[in-house]
Scaffold this motif. Structure first.
Motif, mmCIF file in Angstrom:
data_model
loop_
_atom_site.group_PDB
_atom_site.id
_atom_site.type_symbol
_atom_site.label_atom_id
_atom_site.label_comp_id
_atom_site.label_asym_id
_atom_site.label_seq_id
_atom_site.Cartn_x
_atom_site.Cartn_y
_atom_site.Cartn_z
ATOM 1 N N TYR A 88 40.167 41.309 26.868
ATOM 2 C CA TYR A 88 39.589 40.470 25.800
ATOM 3 C C TYR A 88 40.357 40.528 24.551
ATOM 4 C CZ TYR A 88 37.521 44.425 23.360
ATOM 5 O OH TYR A 88 37.335 45.573 22.642
ATOM 6 N N GLU A 99 32.710 37.618 33.477
ATOM 7 C CA GLU A 99 33.044 36.498 32.603
ATOM 8 C C GLU A 99 32.823 36.929 31.160
ATOM 9 O OE1 GLU A 99 31.414 32.027 31.680
ATOM 10 O OE2 GLU A 99 31.186 32.819 33.713
ATOM 11 N N ARG A 156 40.012 29.855 30.730
ATOM 12 C CA ARG A 156 38.731 30.514 30.995
ATOM 13 C C ARG A 156 38.966 32.018 30.932
ATOM 14 N NH1 ARG A 156 36.518 30.890 36.615
ATOM 15 N NH2 ARG A 156 35.019 32.534 36.267
ATOM 16 N N ARG A 157 38.032 32.771 30.407
ATOM 17 C CA ARG A 157 38.282 34.183 30.154
ATOM 18 C C ARG A 157 37.401 35.089 30.995
ATOM 19 N NH1 ARG A 157 40.414 35.445 25.119
ATOM 20 N NH2 ARG A 157 40.431 37.553 25.947
ATOM 21 N N ASN A 158 38.059 35.989 31.711
ATOM 22 C CA ASN A 158 37.394 37.055 32.450
ATOM 23 C C ASN A 158 37.912 38.386 31.951
ATOM 24 O OD1 ASN A 158 35.949 35.298 34.086
ATOM 25 N ND2 ASN A 158 37.441 35.341 35.733
ATOM 26 N N LEU A 166 35.268 42.070 38.117
ATOM 27 C CA LEU A 166 35.493 40.981 37.166
ATOM 28 C C LEU A 166 34.184 40.541 36.543
ATOM 29 C CD1 LEU A 166 37.973 38.685 39.117
ATOM 30 C CD2 LEU A 166 38.473 40.058 37.104
ATOM 31 N N GLY A 214 41.037 34.609 39.149
ATOM 32 C CA GLY A 214 40.017 35.128 38.249
ATOM 33 C C GLY A 214 40.430 36.349 37.452
ATOM 34 N N THR A 223 43.383 33.698 32.307
ATOM 35 C CA THR A 223 42.824 34.102 33.592
ATOM 36 C C THR A 223 43.566 33.370 34.702
ATOM 37 O OG1 THR A 223 40.662 34.528 32.618
ATOM 38 C CG2 THR A 223 40.703 34.083 34.972
ATOM 39 N N VAL A 236 28.922 39.835 28.334
ATOM 40 C CA VAL A 236 29.578 39.505 29.598
ATOM 41 C C VAL A 236 28.546 38.988 30.590
ATOM 42 C CG1 VAL A 236 31.478 41.157 29.316
ATOM 43 C CG2 VAL A 236 29.365 41.889 30.436
ATOM 44 N N ARG A 237 29.062 38.327 31.635
ATOM 45 C CA ARG A 237 28.190 37.816 32.682
ATOM 46 C C ARG A 237 28.833 38.085 34.033
ATOM 47 N NH1 ARG A 237 26.507 31.877 34.411
ATOM 48 N NH2 ARG A 237 28.556 32.102 35.282
ATOM 49 N N HIS A 238 28.040 38.574 34.965
ATOM 50 C CA HIS A 238 28.510 38.815 36.333
ATOM 51 C C HIS A 238 28.401 37.501 37.099
ATOM 52 C CE1 HIS A 238 28.551 40.455 40.443
ATOM 53 N NE2 HIS A 238 29.254 41.444 39.899
ATOM 54 N N ARG A 239 29.188 37.348 38.158
ATOM 55 C CA ARG A 239 29.170 36.091 38.920
ATOM 56 C C ARG A 239 27.821 35.807 39.568
ATOM 57 N NH1 ARG A 239 33.095 37.886 43.854
ATOM 58 N NH2 ARG A 239 31.654 39.362 44.768
#
Length: 147
Positions: A147, A117, A84-86, A115, A51, A26, A129-132
């Motif tokens: 991924y 996470e 870190r992976r996005n 984007l 990011g 990332t 996944v997770r949004h900011r």
């Protein structure tokens, strides 16, 4: 007989390459400048925002050749990338679900280019996944890139 073994070995090697997982990084805290060669003296092609995920295609000293979400290849200094992976949504209206199932409730929806996470892989091609903003859920791996 040795030519046959050589050819068979090459076929097995090429076929096994399809099973290798892609290596993604990332873009770190600062946007990454992408060049046409592994040098700051190369032509600056474009800038990738912080990011954003990039696929590592080749490492050459302190430089990496990367592929972006649109498939373009370029070079950038490795120091500007993070482990870190996005991931990026591939299409408009990608549904993020509460569980790893198409029948599960939709937690939120994202547009193409958003984007997210990367979390842990789930079952049957689902990825957490997770949004900011903190919302999390599961998405089909085919709906995201990186991924």
């Amino acid at each position: 007989m040795s030519i046959t073994r050589l050819i068979m070995g090459a076929i097995v090697l090429l076929a096994s390459g399809a099973g290798w997982a892609a290596d993604f990084k990332t873009v770190g805290a600062a946007p990454a400048v992408l060049y046409d060669a592994p040098s700051t003296k190369g032509v600056k092609l474009f800038t990738v925002p912080r990011g954003a995920p990039l696929e590592i295609v080749l490492t050459y000293g302190d430089w990496v050749k990367v592929r972006d979400v649109s498939g373009d290849l370029a070079w950038t200094p490795a120091r500007g990338l993070s482990s870190r992976r996005n991931v990026i949504a591939r299409a408009p209206n990608v549904k993020i679900r509460a569980a790893e199932d198409d029948a599960s409730a939709v937690v939120f929806t994202v547009d193409k280019g958003v984007l997210l996470e990367l979390g842990e892989p789930g079952a049957n091609g689902w990825i957490k996944v997770r949004h900011r903003d903190g919302l999390a859920g599961y998405v089909r791996g085919s709906d995201i890139w990186g991924y």
